[in-house]
Write an enzyme that holds these catalytic residues in place. Sequence first.
Site, PDB file in Angstrom:
ATOM      1  N   GLY A  73     -47.699 -15.920  11.315  1.00  0.00           N
ATOM      2  CA  GLY A  73     -46.537 -16.287  10.500  1.00  0.00           C
ATOM      3  C   GLY A  73     -46.403 -17.781  10.298  1.00  0.00           C
ATOM      4  N   THR A  74     -46.637 -18.544  11.348  1.00  0.00           N
ATOM      5  CA  THR A  74     -46.462 -19.998  11.247  1.00  0.00           C
ATOM      6  C   THR A  74     -47.404 -20.571  10.191  1.00  0.00           C
ATOM      7  OG1 THR A  74     -45.845 -20.062  13.574  1.00  0.00           O
ATOM      8  CG2 THR A  74     -46.508 -22.151  12.592  1.00  0.00           C
ATOM      9  N   SER A 199     -46.920 -11.429  10.112  1.00  0.00           N
ATOM     10  CA  SER A 199     -47.628 -11.689  11.369  1.00  0.00           C
ATOM     11  C   SER A 199     -47.818 -10.384  12.129  1.00  0.00           C
ATOM     12  CB  SER A 199     -46.794 -12.669  12.195  1.00  0.00           C
ATOM     13  OG  SER A 199     -47.409 -12.890  13.431  1.00  0.00           O
ATOM     14  N   HIS A 201     -48.539  -9.542  15.265  1.00  0.00           N
ATOM     15  CA  HIS A 201     -48.044  -9.237  16.617  1.00  0.00           C
ATOM     16  C   HIS A 201     -46.577  -8.799  16.629  1.00  0.00           C
ATOM     17  CE1 HIS A 201     -45.736 -12.984  17.820  1.00  0.00           C
ATOM     18  NE2 HIS A 201     -46.431 -13.504  16.814  1.00  0.00           N
ATOM     19  N   CYS A 325     -38.205 -19.005  20.557  1.00  0.00           N
ATOM     20  CA  CYS A 325     -38.580 -20.400  20.349  1.00  0.00           C
ATOM     21  C   CYS A 325     -37.604 -21.358  21.008  1.00  0.00           C
ATOM     22  CB  CYS A 325     -38.631 -20.715  18.854  1.00  0.00           C
ATOM     23  SG  CYS A 325     -39.605 -19.545  17.960  1.00  0.00           S
TER      24      CYS A 325
HETATM   25  N1  PLP Z   1     -41.216 -16.516  11.122  1.00  0.00           N
HETATM   26  C1  PLP Z   1     -40.366 -15.781  11.844  1.00  0.00           C
HETATM   27  C2  PLP Z   1     -39.126 -15.252  11.205  1.00  0.00           C
HETATM   28  C3  PLP Z   1     -40.633 -15.479  13.187  1.00  0.00           C
HETATM   29  O1  PLP Z   1     -39.778 -14.752  13.896  1.00  0.00           O
HETATM   30  C4  PLP Z   1     -41.823 -16.000  13.768  1.00  0.00           C
HETATM   31  C5  PLP Z   1     -42.125 -15.773  15.199  1.00  0.00           C
HETATM   32  O2  PLP Z   1     -41.249 -15.691  16.031  1.00  0.00           O
HETATM   33  C6  PLP Z   1     -42.684 -16.755  12.959  1.00  0.00           C
HETATM   34  C7  PLP Z   1     -42.357 -17.001  11.649  1.00  0.00           C
HETATM   35  C8  PLP Z   1     -43.975 -17.301  13.507  1.00  0.00           C
HETATM   36  O3  PLP Z   1     -44.927 -16.272  13.584  1.00  0.00           O
HETATM   37  P1  PLP Z   1     -46.250 -16.424  14.483  1.00  0.00           P
HETATM   38  O4  PLP Z   1     -45.819 -16.246  15.900  1.00  0.00           O
HETATM   39  O5  PLP Z   1     -47.140 -15.324  14.032  1.00  0.00           O
HETATM   40  O6  PLP Z   1     -46.821 -17.748  14.203  1.00  0.00           O
END
Ligand code: PLP
Length: 391
Positions: A73-74, A199, A201, A325
Site C-alpha cells: 500500500g505504501t 495491499s 497482507h 502506525c
Molecule cells: N493505507 C492504509 C489505509 C493502510 O491502512 C496501510 C497500512 O496500514 C497502508 C496504506 C500501507 O500499506 P502497506 O503496509 O502495505 O505498505
Amino acid sequence: MTNNYCYLDNAATTKMSQAALDEMTLYCRDFYGNPSSVHKLGKQARIAFNDYKKMIANIINCETSEIYITSGGTESDNWALQSIASARPYSKIIISSIEHSAILETCKILEKQGHEIVVVPVDHQGIIDIDYLESHLDDNTSIVSIMHANNEIGTIQDISKISKIVHKNGSLFHTDAVQSIGHIPINVKAMGVDLMSASAHKFNGPKGIGFLYCSNEVCLTPFIVGGHQQMGLRAGTENIAGLAGMAKALEENQQLLRSNLDHVTYLEKVLLCELSKSTLDYKINGNLSDKLPGLISISFKKIRGEALADLLAMKDICVSTGSACNSQSDVLSHVLASINLEPDYAYGTIRISIGRYNTEEEIVSAIHEVITIVKKMQNKNISNMSNDSPF
Ligand code: PLP
C-alpha cells in the site's frame, strides 16, 4: 509453532489463508523461474504473472494491463501521487485530513517541490466535507486522493459520489483502498476511480506485495528504473510467488465475501452488546451507519489506550492503540484529532479489528478482559503502565 493469541488486530495485518500459502509455495518451490528467462521455467513464470494479474483485474472489474504490482500500500500510494504530480508541476493536490501517512508524507515532499496541497476536513464521524472539496477544485487541480475506508475508525467515504465531482472538474481521482479491498465489494468502474492502492497482507495474503490499479486512460511515470519489467515503469524481477499468494487470497476473500461479512458483523454486535452491559464510560468512533465491519475504535474515558493495549498484550490479546502506525508514539493520532474527539476520551482509544478467523468465544472473553482491565484502570486512575499496574 502454535500460539494461543487472541488476534484482534486484523486492520494492522491478517493471517495468511491456507489457500494463499499453498499457491505461494508452488511458485517458491516448483515454478521459481524468472519471467524474463527464455527457458520453460521462465515462460511458465511469465504466463503465471499475467494470469494472476488477470485474476485480480476480473475481481475489481478492470483490464489486466491496468494492474501494476508493487511492494504494498505504501508504495502504491507514493507512486500514484508522485506520478500524477510529476506530470503537472506546481499543480494543486487535494487530500483528506485522515489519509494514511503514506499519502500525507508523499504530499509533504510534493509541497516542497512546489505543489499546493489542500487538506479537506472531516466531521466528527470522519466523513469528508464534500462542499469544501468541491469549492477547492480548479483548473490547476491535478489529482484528488481520498481513502475508501479509514484504518483507524473504519469510516467509509462515498467514493462514487466524490469521483463524479472530481471528474466534472477534469481532475484525476485516486483512492487508497488498502483497508477495504477483500472485505467489502470493490468495482473500480462503478466507483469511478482512476487509480487505486491495495495491499495483500490486509486481506489474508502475504506481506510485501500489493498493487496499483491505474486506468489505461492515465499515463503513469516510471517509479523504479533499471529494467524492462512492468513496461519499464517498475523495474525489478517480478515477485511471482507474492503475486500468486495475493491473487489467491483476493479470489478466496471475494468468494467468501458475504459469509465473512456476516461473520465479522455478528461478532462486532456480540462485542458491542457485551460492552454495553458494562457501566464503563466510552465512545465508539467513526460513522456507525457506514463503516468497515469488524473495525471498532473504542475510546474509554480517562485512561491511556497504550497502557490498556499493553495490559491486554500481557494476556495475549492483540489490539492496537488507534492505529498500528501510531501505537509507539504518545502523540494523538491525526485521525482522532481530525474528528475532534475530546482529549479525555481520545487518549483512551484502542482499535479492535475482527477478522474471518475470530470466534465468538474469543470475542466474548476478550471484551470481558477489556472491561475488567478498564474498570481497574479507571478506579486507580492509571495513566501509565510504568507508574502503577493493576496486576
Ligand atoms: N493505507 C492504509 C489505509 C493502510 O491502512 C496501510 C497500512 O496500514 C497502508 C496504506 C500501507 O500499506 P502497506 O503496509 O502495505 O505498505
